[in-house]
Design an enzyme around this catalytic site. Sequence first.
Site, PDB file in Angstrom:
ATOM      1  N   HIS A   1      64.860 -13.281  37.769  1.00 47.72           N
ATOM      2  CA  HIS A   1      64.686 -14.366  36.795  1.00 47.72           C
ATOM      3  C   HIS A   1      65.430 -15.623  37.201  1.00 47.72           C
ATOM      4  CE1 HIS A   1      63.733 -11.106  33.580  1.00 47.72           C
ATOM      5  NE2 HIS A   1      62.694 -11.398  34.322  1.00 47.72           N
TER       6      HIS A   1
ATOM      7  N   CYS B   1      64.098 -29.133  41.702  1.00 47.74           N
ATOM      8  CA  CYS B   1      63.511 -30.461  41.508  1.00 47.74           C
ATOM      9  C   CYS B   1      62.221 -30.340  40.687  1.00 47.74           C
ATOM     10  CB  CYS B   1      63.199 -31.086  42.876  1.00 47.74           C
ATOM     11  SG  CYS B   1      62.317 -32.668  42.767  1.00 47.74           S
TER      12      CYS B   1
ATOM     13  N   THR C   1      69.583  -2.582  30.584  1.00 47.86           N
ATOM     14  CA  THR C   1      68.497  -3.435  30.102  1.00 47.86           C
ATOM     15  C   THR C   1      67.865  -2.834  28.859  1.00 47.86           C
ATOM     16  OG1 THR C   1      66.357  -4.452  30.632  1.00 47.86           O
ATOM     17  CG2 THR C   1      66.854  -2.351  31.704  1.00 47.86           C
TER      18      THR C   1
HETATM   19  N1  APR Z   1      76.804  -0.744  29.811  1.00 51.25           N
HETATM   20  C1  APR Z   1      75.486  -0.415  29.835  1.00 51.25           C
HETATM   21  N2  APR Z   1      74.558  -0.988  29.034  1.00 51.25           N
HETATM   22  C2  APR Z   1      75.003  -1.946  28.185  1.00 51.25           C
HETATM   23  C3  APR Z   1      76.355  -2.348  28.108  1.00 51.25           C
HETATM   24  C4  APR Z   1      77.268  -1.698  28.967  1.00 51.25           C
HETATM   25  N3  APR Z   1      78.583  -1.998  28.966  1.00 51.25           N
HETATM   26  N4  APR Z   1      76.467  -3.328  27.148  1.00 51.25           N
HETATM   27  C5  APR Z   1      75.227  -3.522  26.661  1.00 51.25           C
HETATM   28  N5  APR Z   1      74.354  -2.700  27.272  1.00 51.25           N
HETATM   29  C6  APR Z   1      72.909  -2.601  27.055  1.00 51.25           C
HETATM   30  C7  APR Z   1      72.456  -2.929  25.651  1.00 51.25           C
HETATM   31  O1  APR Z   1      72.483  -1.744  24.859  1.00 51.25           O
HETATM   32  C8  APR Z   1      71.023  -3.427  25.906  1.00 51.25           C
HETATM   33  O2  APR Z   1      70.108  -2.339  25.839  1.00 51.25           O
HETATM   34  O3  APR Z   1      72.306  -3.579  27.884  1.00 51.25           O
HETATM   35  C9  APR Z   1      71.060  -3.979  27.324  1.00 51.25           C
HETATM   36  C10 APR Z   1      70.967  -5.497  27.385  1.00 51.25           C
HETATM   37  O4  APR Z   1      69.706  -5.865  26.906  1.00 51.25           O
HETATM   38  P1  APR Z   1      69.316  -7.415  26.819  1.00 51.25           P
HETATM   39  O5  APR Z   1      70.419  -8.180  26.197  1.00 51.25           O
HETATM   40  O6  APR Z   1      67.939  -7.461  26.220  1.00 51.25           O
HETATM   41  O7  APR Z   1      69.252  -7.896  28.340  1.00 51.25           O
HETATM   42  P2  APR Z   1      68.103  -7.634  29.389  1.00 51.25           P
HETATM   43  O8  APR Z   1      67.385  -6.342  29.120  1.00 51.25           O
HETATM   44  O9  APR Z   1      68.702  -7.798  30.732  1.00 51.25           O
HETATM   45  O10 APR Z   1      67.100  -8.857  29.125  1.00 51.25           O
HETATM   46  C11 APR Z   1      66.056  -8.993  30.065  1.00 51.25           C
HETATM   47  O11 APR Z   1      65.273 -10.934  28.882  1.00 51.25           O
HETATM   48  O12 APR Z   1      66.110 -12.690  27.768  1.00 51.25           O
HETATM   49  C12 APR Z   1      65.440 -12.345  28.909  1.00 51.25           C
HETATM   50  O13 APR Z   1      65.423 -13.305  31.059  1.00 51.25           O
HETATM   51  C13 APR Z   1      66.258 -12.702  30.106  1.00 51.25           C
HETATM   52  O14 APR Z   1      66.853 -11.370  32.035  1.00 51.25           O
HETATM   53  C14 APR Z   1      66.749 -11.365  30.612  1.00 51.25           C
HETATM   54  C15 APR Z   1      65.666 -10.434  30.150  1.00 51.25           C
END
Ligand code: APR
Length: 246
Positions: free
Chosen positions: A125, A133, A194
């Site tokens: 991402h 640019c 994630t």
């Molecule tokens: N260890 C493991 N997992 C964790 C921890 C931790 N210490 N802390 C939080 N989490 C988990 C949460 O439970 C959640 O399921 O990490 C996950 C984070 O999820 P999101 O905040 O949705 O992030 P992500 O899945 O990376 O989002 C994907 O969405 O907003 C867009 O482009 C953005 O790259 C991002 C994409």
Amino acid sequence: MESSTRKAVTPKEALNDLENKILVITGAGISAESGVPTFRGTGETWQGRHFTELANPVTFAAEPRLIWDWYLYRRNVVAVRGPNPAHVAIAERARRVPGSITLVTMNVDDLHEQAGYTDHVTHYHGSLWHNRCTACGLEREERSLAYADLPLSPCCGALERPAIVWFDESVSTEAFCRTQIGLMSADVVLIVGTSGAVWTAVQYAGLAMSRGILTIMVNLEQTRVPSHYFLQGKAGEVLPELLGGA
Ligand code: APR
């Protein structure tokens, strides 16, 4: 390692079999213990605006200063944080067999690189530390933590935008191809931190499982990301144990 000949292995055995090729996909959860807010949970809004509205080309066109202020805020957060044991565990595992890991991160921070991961990191991402640019699309590394005026590109003198893949935008061909190649050669897929709210991890986990590739998920909570093994816990605690050698 063909699925038909695969002997029953634990996640740790599979990840520490140094003949295995591993595709690692990380999300915001792997940086949480470094103090970088995740999206869904703590980092959902900034100055009253939801991140889905901020990470958006339409909002940037209308309010470029607001969007740059959000990304500069995020740069300042990451600038005073460092990698945690989860980032280090992946870097150490890769060091044991260079080239054995394809690392794809949905994160825009550089904590994998700061942890000493020296092979290529595919930033699916984009990257906080790159500007693009808006006239010709050229990207450059840029580490300013403040802009008095909106940044203009040295190539065209045009407004620069963050080199981030926003909602409703496509992932770069390079990132897509590197991930596909990593999947095609993988014996194991490891997905860390994630929510599966964005299709990326769900898609690759589903493809891996459909091909009989051992798929392991490490996350704080259950999500819709499919896997053969779900290891619940903090990445900074689970990964050193999981990847820390036989
Ligand atoms: N260890 C493991 N997992 C964790 C921890 C931790 N210490 N802390 C939080 N989490 C988990 C949460 O439970 C959640 O399921 O990490 C996950 C984070 O999820 P999101 O905040 O949705 O992030 P992500 O899945 O990376 O989002 C994907 O969405 O907003 C867009 O482009 C953005 O790259 C991002 C994409």
